[in-house]
Motif scaffolding. Structure first.
Motif, PDB file in Angstrom:
ATOM      1  N   ASN B 247     -45.186  -2.030  19.414  1.00 30.43           N
ATOM      2  CA  ASN B 247     -44.231  -2.903  20.091  1.00 30.43           C
ATOM      3  C   ASN B 247     -43.479  -3.758  19.090  1.00 30.43           C
ATOM      4  O   ASN B 247     -42.275  -3.958  19.195  1.00 30.43           O
ATOM      5  CB  ASN B 247     -44.958  -3.810  21.090  1.00 30.43           C
ATOM      6  CG  ASN B 247     -45.456  -3.039  22.288  1.00 30.43           C
ATOM      7  OD1 ASN B 247     -45.000  -1.933  22.555  1.00 30.43           O
ATOM      8  ND2 ASN B 247     -46.412  -3.605  22.996  1.00 30.43           N
ATOM      9  N   VAL B 250     -40.708  -1.770  17.378  1.00 31.51           N
ATOM     10  CA  VAL B 250     -39.563  -1.525  18.261  1.00 31.51           C
ATOM     11  C   VAL B 250     -38.748  -2.806  18.415  1.00 31.51           C
ATOM     12  O   VAL B 250     -37.519  -2.792  18.345  1.00 31.51           O
ATOM     13  CB  VAL B 250     -40.051  -1.030  19.650  1.00 31.51           C
ATOM     14  CG1 VAL B 250     -38.907  -1.002  20.642  1.00 31.51           C
ATOM     15  CG2 VAL B 250     -40.673   0.344  19.529  1.00 31.51           C
ATOM     16  N   ILE B 251     -39.454  -3.928  18.570  1.00 35.03           N
ATOM     17  CA  ILE B 251     -38.755  -5.196  18.755  1.00 35.03           C
ATOM     18  C   ILE B 251     -38.025  -5.597  17.483  1.00 35.03           C
ATOM     19  O   ILE B 251     -36.878  -6.044  17.504  1.00 35.03           O
ATOM     20  CB  ILE B 251     -39.748  -6.280  19.223  1.00 35.03           C
ATOM     21  CG1 ILE B 251     -40.151  -6.005  20.677  1.00 35.03           C
ATOM     22  CG2 ILE B 251     -39.162  -7.671  19.078  1.00 35.03           C
ATOM     23  CD1 ILE B 251     -41.258  -6.882  21.179  1.00 35.03           C
ATOM     24  N   ASN B 254     -34.885  -3.371  16.977  1.00 34.51           N
ATOM     25  CA  ASN B 254     -33.835  -3.349  17.983  1.00 34.51           C
ATOM     26  C   ASN B 254     -33.342  -4.717  18.443  1.00 34.51           C
ATOM     27  O   ASN B 254     -32.259  -4.800  19.017  1.00 34.51           O
ATOM     28  CB  ASN B 254     -34.312  -2.574  19.219  1.00 34.51           C
ATOM     29  CG  ASN B 254     -34.474  -1.095  18.922  1.00 34.51           C
ATOM     30  OD1 ASN B 254     -33.500  -0.382  18.764  1.00 34.51           O
ATOM     31  ND2 ASN B 254     -35.704  -0.664  18.806  1.00 34.51           N
ATOM     32  N   PHE B 255     -34.152  -5.739  18.239  1.00 38.43           N
ATOM     33  CA  PHE B 255     -33.768  -7.038  18.802  1.00 38.43           C
ATOM     34  C   PHE B 255     -33.585  -8.069  17.702  1.00 38.43           C
ATOM     35  O   PHE B 255     -34.339  -9.033  17.593  1.00 38.43           O
ATOM     36  CB  PHE B 255     -34.824  -7.514  19.820  1.00 38.43           C
ATOM     37  CG  PHE B 255     -35.055  -6.548  20.949  1.00 38.43           C
ATOM     38  CD1 PHE B 255     -36.300  -6.430  21.528  1.00 38.43           C
ATOM     39  CD2 PHE B 255     -34.027  -5.739  21.431  1.00 38.43           C
ATOM     40  CE1 PHE B 255     -36.528  -5.542  22.573  1.00 38.43           C
ATOM     41  CE2 PHE B 255     -34.240  -4.850  22.470  1.00 38.43           C
ATOM     42  CZ  PHE B 255     -35.501  -4.752  23.032  1.00 38.43           C
ATOM     43  N   GLN B 256     -32.575  -7.858  16.903  1.00 37.13           N
ATOM     44  CA  GLN B 256     -32.212  -8.828  15.858  1.00 37.13           C
ATOM     45  C   GLN B 256     -33.403  -9.193  14.976  1.00 37.13           C
ATOM     46  O   GLN B 256     -33.586 -10.357  14.630  1.00 37.13           O
ATOM     47  CB  GLN B 256     -31.662 -10.126  16.473  1.00 37.13           C
ATOM     48  CG  GLN B 256     -30.228 -10.029  16.911  1.00 37.13           C
ATOM     49  CD  GLN B 256     -30.114  -9.410  18.268  1.00 37.13           C
ATOM     50  OE1 GLN B 256     -30.789  -9.833  19.176  1.00 37.13           O
ATOM     51  NE2 GLN B 256     -29.255  -8.394  18.384  1.00 37.13           N
ATOM     52  N   ALA B 269     -39.800 -12.265  22.335  1.00 34.29           N
ATOM     53  CA  ALA B 269     -38.579 -11.475  22.419  1.00 34.29           C
ATOM     54  C   ALA B 269     -38.137 -11.211  23.844  1.00 34.29           C
ATOM     55  O   ALA B 269     -36.951 -11.016  24.103  1.00 34.29           O
ATOM     56  CB  ALA B 269     -38.775 -10.150  21.691  1.00 34.29           C
ATOM     57  N   TYR B 273     -32.163 -12.636  25.233  1.00 30.93           N
ATOM     58  CA  TYR B 273     -31.487 -11.352  25.135  1.00 30.93           C
ATOM     59  C   TYR B 273     -30.265 -11.518  24.246  1.00 30.93           C
ATOM     60  O   TYR B 273     -29.834 -12.626  23.965  1.00 30.93           O
ATOM     61  CB  TYR B 273     -31.044 -10.847  26.515  1.00 30.93           C
ATOM     62  CG  TYR B 273     -30.060 -11.756  27.215  1.00 30.93           C
ATOM     63  CD1 TYR B 273     -30.500 -12.723  28.107  1.00 30.93           C
ATOM     64  CD2 TYR B 273     -28.686 -11.653  26.991  1.00 30.93           C
ATOM     65  CE1 TYR B 273     -29.605 -13.555  28.754  1.00 30.93           C
ATOM     66  CE2 TYR B 273     -27.796 -12.490  27.627  1.00 30.93           C
ATOM     67  CZ  TYR B 273     -28.260 -13.431  28.515  1.00 30.93           C
ATOM     68  OH  TYR B 273     -27.386 -14.264  29.165  1.00 30.93           O
ATOM     69  N   SER B 274     -29.744 -10.367  23.830  1.00 26.35           N
ATOM     70  CA  SER B 274     -28.492 -10.394  23.089  1.00 26.35           C
ATOM     71  C   SER B 274     -27.552  -9.434  23.786  1.00 26.35           C
ATOM     72  O   SER B 274     -27.976  -8.425  24.336  1.00 26.35           O
ATOM     73  CB  SER B 274     -28.726  -9.950  21.645  1.00 26.35           C
ATOM     74  OG  SER B 274     -27.522  -9.495  21.083  1.00 26.35           O
ATOM     75  N   SER B 276     -25.742  -7.507  22.414  1.00 27.96           N
ATOM     76  CA  SER B 276     -25.661  -6.251  21.690  1.00 27.96           C
ATOM     77  C   SER B 276     -27.004  -5.531  21.629  1.00 27.96           C
ATOM     78  O   SER B 276     -27.211  -4.677  20.787  1.00 27.96           O
ATOM     79  CB  SER B 276     -25.136  -6.506  20.267  1.00 27.96           C
ATOM     80  OG  SER B 276     -25.926  -7.511  19.647  1.00 27.96           O
ATOM     81  N   ASP B 277     -27.928  -5.858  22.535  1.00 28.32           N
ATOM     82  CA  ASP B 277     -29.182  -5.107  22.583  1.00 28.32           C
ATOM     83  C   ASP B 277     -28.875  -3.638  22.841  1.00 28.32           C
ATOM     84  O   ASP B 277     -27.924  -3.318  23.538  1.00 28.32           O
ATOM     85  CB  ASP B 277     -30.074  -5.625  23.730  1.00 28.32           C
ATOM     86  CG  ASP B 277     -30.781  -6.925  23.363  1.00 28.32           C
ATOM     87  OD1 ASP B 277     -31.196  -7.629  24.284  1.00 28.32           O
ATOM     88  OD2 ASP B 277     -30.910  -7.198  22.154  1.00 28.32           O
ATOM     89  N   PRO B 278     -29.708  -2.732  22.290  1.00 31.16           N
ATOM     90  CA  PRO B 278     -29.389  -1.310  22.451  1.00 31.16           C
ATOM     91  C   PRO B 278     -29.426  -0.864  23.903  1.00 31.16           C
ATOM     92  O   PRO B 278     -30.229  -1.323  24.693  1.00 31.16           O
ATOM     93  CB  PRO B 278     -30.496  -0.597  21.668  1.00 31.16           C
ATOM     94  CG  PRO B 278     -31.424  -1.612  21.208  1.00 31.16           C
ATOM     95  CD  PRO B 278     -30.877  -2.965  21.442  1.00 31.16           C
ATOM     96  N   ASP B 279     -28.531   0.024  24.189  1.00 31.03           N
ATOM     97  CA  ASP B 279     -28.243   0.425  25.550  1.00 31.03           C
ATOM     98  C   ASP B 279     -28.213   1.941  25.658  1.00 31.03           C
ATOM     99  O   ASP B 279     -28.134   2.504  26.730  1.00 31.03           O
ATOM    100  CB  ASP B 279     -26.837  -0.106  25.856  1.00 31.03           C
ATOM    101  CG  ASP B 279     -26.653  -0.459  27.283  1.00 31.03           C
ATOM    102  OD1 ASP B 279     -25.934   0.276  27.952  1.00 31.03           O
ATOM    103  OD2 ASP B 279     -27.241  -1.452  27.725  1.00 31.03           O
ATOM    104  N   PHE B 281     -30.190   4.302  25.314  1.00 33.20           N
ATOM    105  CA  PHE B 281     -31.243   5.103  25.930  1.00 33.20           C
ATOM    106  C   PHE B 281     -31.098   5.091  27.452  1.00 33.20           C
ATOM    107  O   PHE B 281     -31.834   5.769  28.164  1.00 33.20           O
ATOM    108  CB  PHE B 281     -32.630   4.552  25.536  1.00 33.20           C
ATOM    109  CG  PHE B 281     -32.907   3.172  26.071  1.00 33.20           C
ATOM    110  CD1 PHE B 281     -32.387   2.049  25.456  1.00 33.20           C
ATOM    111  CD2 PHE B 281     -33.684   3.002  27.202  1.00 33.20           C
ATOM    112  CE1 PHE B 281     -32.635   0.787  25.942  1.00 33.20           C
ATOM    113  CE2 PHE B 281     -33.937   1.734  27.706  1.00 33.20           C
ATOM    114  CZ  PHE B 281     -33.410   0.622  27.072  1.00 33.20           C
TER     115      PHE B 281
END
Lengths: 162, 283, 657
Positions: B247, B250-251, B254-256, B269, B273-274, B276-279, B281
């Motif tokens: 985890n 992945v965090i 993907n999360f800054q 985390a 949110y941001s 620009s978090d990945p989308d 998937f």
């Protein structure tokens, strides 16, 4: 890393345990959790427009994709589901302003974790479907159903298997 | 790394000035060369306090019980421990004015085999991120690397991984030692124990354990500091760090580049949110 | 022991044509909790609802499942049937076997029937976990806050006040009137803008139910629908309005000259000024950034000449509070700065102006006495080139939308130019002509015919100087040629943009805004005047570019919404909201962080029964909570449950499949 699914003597083989087979007319069960304002409304539009899609999905309504707790996914996979679809509003359009942004983070980590412990990555899928995207919902369901059909039945961690 | 003397001096000072009610540190075990957590109220016990590279346990765990939470406590923390403490402060579990934090700039602790522990080799922050007094020379933030076991497992085939994890889950005896030893698992009644909830799945089965350990690791995702208290506590020797490090990577990616507890008031985390978090998937 | 009633609808042939309804009813009867299962052609009809009511009473049902169309259609209808039978309306669950089964699996009747049975079983399982919920009554403060005193804010305020509801109207500048006060004549009627606006402005000032607070800004808004508390900062005007007679002597005597923003900086105003002659209130204010007395402590001529002694240089900003029940946001629009159009020589050539500058020039009370002039030499232009779509519809400039009003006002400008300068000629470079309103197409035709304006379809690539003229090079796509027009004056129809303070205001009020800064409506088609936050409404260009008729309509719509909100002494609220179980709450406040409405706060409660020590737990404000469930999913202790979508309800659904 992808397992090749072989159709052994007319039987469909499970992706995560090749020892498990199912008859060729096996139909997967897909649990869909849809947010009320966008995706559920979109799926209603699919119905109103009479667009057809495979009948394997069972839809559960929640107010927002952010209501979806990862353990709904785990629970679904441990009971009837061979696959799970979660759908919400497009980022920026959430009826509750920011719910889907938080949901998006949980979705990614949950999906990767499930894949890590041995679920094929196509077992749990996500989509953004707006209230106007009736055709898209049908396409998404068709794709997910097809993916799960190829993966075969899910057998690990089913509650009945003590 | 031996800061026993400095810690004893600080503890004496704190008791003498009546700044604390408890002091939490490490004590040498009497029958082998390991150390155990040591809670003292009596200054006479201070000479037993030690701190070396065998001071493994994350002592922030001792701020969970009500009596230490509400009293004034002097606490010894290493880099990772202080990050857990930071998160406990952010999540309002401890009042900052109740804790006197002695932060150690850690050089890594040893595992049972006498080698540097894996989480110390991969440590990102050996220096304390919150402290009242700091001992040792800070060396700064280190570059994040993905855990070696995760990288290896990622190369294995899906079925092999599935078999491996099923064997892990089958060996979990649901003793809950992992939860008790984790400083960030402080819920008065754990969701997995609430019999009235449909989450309750107390059975000692692989599916029950999968459910419990997955839920537990997702509740710690973005909050775990990799102190390995849970693994040390587990009587079945389950490699629990695999779930947490998975985890975490992945965090981080993907999360800054989020890492738990690095800054004051920085929540886990999943609580931010941001845009620009990945989308990609998501269909 | 649960006693569930299942009611399956044929929906004519909509469901029954695909799903074998009798078989589905038989399947339902097999479930032990189901005490009665019946089918009917149209469950939503009166006889259908009567069947449900009778069945509830005769079978002492504890929950009801209706298998029919989508809950989004008839949930309310069937809930009413339950409450008419004396049963709590939230003990109803609907299985959607039409939109989700019969209509989408028409070719596979067997699968559709199986799916219908599954969906009913899921609904039964969920309904067993349903709790009795009661609509919440929240008190409502009957006062509206209107932010912005342009035509949108004015219309909304008047309509609400006419319904005898008090209104507080806050306007940033010293006078109400907004952009409409800057216009000369309005399309498509060529009504004099001031003439139709000023009566409304006077009505606002005179209305017994409107409290007009000019030269002020809203700085804080707390609370929830029906129960807001607003903090308003009244900027120091340094003039006592209660004694000032508006004689204007101070303005005459003031020696300081400042660019006049009302006239788009074409001319100058004084440091003590009223924005325009018909200002409401017609009292001057002192511009603190330019007044010599306030900056340096010298001068004070205005005070010396003021017969009433109304000028007070010691005045300070004042913050007042108001309790209000609803907010209307009517902050209007700004115009885009065409600086990026370097190829047009914007900023370099003086004779290139924006549409609003042209508008001020042709206004009778404007800086050039109603005649357009060239900024470079003051001469009256003969050839005027109008270029539309400056910034609008242009991805490269970051403005993808159409500004809606420019095609119409450019046609209007062609007509006004023709009226003011009889021997002038207008050239209009356009991409399209968007004239969709009532009388709009006719108006554009009138511009073309009356003024003989030359409409050239094509973009302008470059403007360069030739002597004291400007050469405008563009394309005439209809003849497929590059053309050059010799212009005395070039007028750019620059894009309408959201006011630059909109994002900050939106965040202050807790509403969303889009990437352009326009306030976001709750639904673009069905809820265009509401925001996602209950009690906050939008009127006018703050939401999207629009013309005056649409603005006024939207403002009146806001007023109707506000009146509806205030119709009773209390407001009823949907009870499907979250509540916290203090026993499990650990006070970590992650829920506080994720709530989109800041509906969660903390409270101190005793540590244990009879304990003097306190612990912190979270507390949800039931008036604000909108029931999204974000908090539920982040609460690790499972201390929060969302009524109507609790964990037991959803898990029951999953397990029933």
């Amino acid at each position: 890393m992808e397992t090749e699914i072989k159709e052994a003597q007319g039987k469909i083989v499970s992706a995560e345990n090749p020892g498990i087979t199912a008859p060729a007319d096996w139909q997967p069960v897909i649990i869909g959790i849809l947010c009320n304002w966008c995706s559920y409304a979109g799926s209603d539009l699919t119905g109103t427009s009479r667009i057809q899609y495979p009948p394997n999905i069972r839809i559960i309504r929640v107010p927002c994709s952010s209501r979806v707790d990862p353990w709904f996914i785990i629970k679904s996979l441990q009971t009837a589901a061979d696959g799970v679809l979660i759908s919400g509003c497009h980022p920026g359009d959430c009826h509750y302003i920011s719910g889907n942004y938080y949901a998006r983070r949980r979705f990614l980590v949950t999906k990767k974790l499930l894949n890590f412990i041995g679920y094929h990555e196509n077992r749990v899928q996500f989509s953004w479907v707006s209230a106007a995207e009736g055709p898209k919902f049908a396409k998404v369901v068709a794709k997910v159903t097809e993916d799960i059909k190829k993966l075969g039945p899910l057998h690990r961690y089913k509650k009945e298997n003590f | 790394m031996d800061y026993s003397k400095q810690i004893q001096e600080i503890a004496s000072k704190l008791f003498a000035e009546n700044k604390i009610d408890y002091f939490v540190g490490y004590k040498q075990n009497s029958f082998d060369d390991s150390q155990v957590p040591f809670l003292i109220t009596d200054p006479a016990e201070i000479p037993k306090l030690v701190f070396t590279d065998k001071s493994v346990f994350n002592l922030a765990n001792y701020l969970k019980p009500d009596h230490t939470k509400r009293k004034r406590v002097g606490l010894v923390v290493k880099g990772c421990d202080s990050r857990a403490l930071n998160l406990m402060l952010t999540e309002s579990q401890v009042k900052r004015e109740n804790v006197y934090i002695i932060g150690i700039c850690c050089e890594g602790v040893l595992n049972d085999k006498g080698e540097k522990a894996q989480n110390c080799v991969e440590c990102v922050m050996p220096d304390p991120v919150v402290y009242d007094e700091r001992i040792g020379t800070p060396t700064g933030k280190r570059e994040y690397t993905v855990n070696a076991d995760i990288r290896e497992l990622a190369t294995k085939a899906l079925e092999e991984r599935a078999d491996y994890f099923e064997s892990i889950f089958a060996n979990c005896i649901r003793c809950n030692a992992c939860r008790h030893s984790c400083p960030l698992c402080y819920c008065a009644k754990c969701c997995l124990d609430q019999e009235t909830s449909t989450l309750y799945h107390g059975a000692n089965t692989s599916s029950g354990a999968m459910h419990a350990l997955m839920t537990w690791s997702l509740h710690l995702a973005g909050r775990c500091v990799d102190c390995r208290n849970c693994e040390k506590a587990c009587p079945s020797h389950l490699p629990l760090h695999l779930l947490h490090k998975q985890n975490e990577s992945v965090i981080y990616e993907n999360f800054q580049q989020h890492l738990a507890g690095m800054e004051k008031d920085n929540r886990g985390a999943f609580y931010k949110y941001s845009l620009s978090d990945p989308d990609d998937f998501i269909l | 022991m649960a006693r569930v009633g299942v009611f399956v609808c044929f929906c004519g042939a909509n469901i029954a044509g695909v799903v074998d309804v009798p078989a589905v009813v038989q399947e339902a009867k097999k479930i032990k909790e189901v005490k009665i299962a019946i089918e009917y052609k149209y469950m939503c009809s009166d006889p259908g609802q009567q069947m449900i009511r009778d069945a509830i009473v005769q079978n002492r049902l504890t929950s009801v499942v209706v298998a029919a169309c989508s809950p989004r259609m008839h949930e309310k209808t069937f809930r009413k049937a339950l409450s008419d039978a004396g049963m709590n309306p939230y003990l109803l669950e609907i299985a959607n076997i039409r939109e989700h089964s019969s209509w989408v699996h028409q070719k596979d009747k067997k699968a559709a029937t199986e799916k219908a049975s599954d969906l009913i079983r899921m609904a039964i399982a969920k309904s067993i976990a349903n709790e009795q919920l009661h609509e919440i009554s929240v008190p409502v403060t009957k006062r509206a806050l209107v932010i912005g005193g342009g035509i949108a804010g004015i219309q909304a305020a008047l309509d609400i006040a006419d319904a005898r509801i008090p209104v507080t109207l806050v306007e940033k500048s010293p006078s109400i009137g907004g952009r409409m006060a800057q216009l000369d004549e309005t399309f498509p009627t060529l009504d004099c803008s001031q003439c139709i606006l000023t009566p409304k402005m006077v009505d606002v000032a005179a209305h017994p139910y409107i409290e007009l607070i000019p030269y002020s800004e809203v700085i804080e808004l707390n609370g929830y629908v029906g129960n807001y508390k607003a903090k308003i900062k009244k900027k120091a005007s340094y003039v006592d309005f209660s004694t000032c007679t508006g004689c204007g002597t101070c303005t005459q005597k003031c020696p300081v000259k400042v660019p006049n923003e009302f006239n788009m900086n074409i001319d100058k105003r004084k440091a003590i000024y009223t924005p325009f002659p018909q200002a409401v209130p017609n009292k001057p204010v002192i511009d603190a950034e330019h007044c010599t007395m306030l900056l340096k402590g010298k001068c004070g001529i205005c005070a010396k000449f003021c017969e009433k002694g109304s000028i007070n240089f010691k005045m300070v900003d004042e913050v007042i509070e108001r309790e209000i029940g609803a907010v209307v946001i009517a902050t209007g629009y700004d115009l885009w700065d065409p600086k990026p159009y370097e190829e047009y020589g914007v900023g370099r050539y003086k004779d290139i102006i924006t549409s609003l500058e042209f508008e001020r020039m042709v206004s009778a009370s404007g800086p050039t006495n109603g005649v357009p002039v060239r900024p470079s030499d003051g001469k009256v232009p003969k050839n005027v080139v109008f270029i539309k779509c400056i910034g609008s519809r242009d991805e490269a400039k970051g403005i993808e939308y159409c500004s809606k009003i420019c095609c119409m006002y450019t046609a209007k400008h062609a007509i006004l130019l023709h009226h003011k300068v009889h021997d002038s000629h207008a050239y209009i470079f356009y991409m399209d002509i968007r004239a969709a309103g009532k009388g709009y197409e006719e108006f554009v035709k009138r511009a073309q015919v009356e003024t003989a304006a030359t409409y050239l379809r094509g973009r302008v690539s470059k403007i360069y100087k030739k002597g004291d003229k400007l050469m405008v090079r563009g394309e005439d796509a209809q003849i497929g040629q590059v053309v050059e027009v010799e212009a005395d004056l070039v007028v750019l129809a620059t894009a309408v943009i959201a006011p630059k303070d909109n994002p900050a205001l939106a965040r202050l009020l807790g509403v969303s805004y889009d990437k352009y800064g326009y306030m976001s409506e709750a639904h673009p088609k069905l809820r265009p005047v509401e925001t996602a936050k209950a009690g906050i409404f939008l009127a006018g260009c703050t939401q999207a570019p629009k013309d005056i008729p649409d603005t006024v309509a939207q403002a009146s719509a806001c007023a109707a919404k506000v009146c509806g909100l205030f119709a009773g002494d209390t407001m009823k609220k949907d009870p499907m909201i979250s509540t916290i179980n203090n026993e499990f709450c650990s006070g970590c406040q992650n829920c506080v962080t994720v709530c989109p409405y800041q509906a969660i706060v903390t409270e101190e409660i005793p540590l244990g029964y009879g304990s003097k020590e306190l612990r912190t737990v979270a507390k949800i404000n039931e008036g604000v909570c909108q029931g999204c469930g974000s908090c539920v999913a982040v609460c690790r202790s499972m201390a929060i449950s969302l009524a109507g979508f609790t964990d037991p309800q959803i898990i029951n659904e999953i397990v029933a499949i």
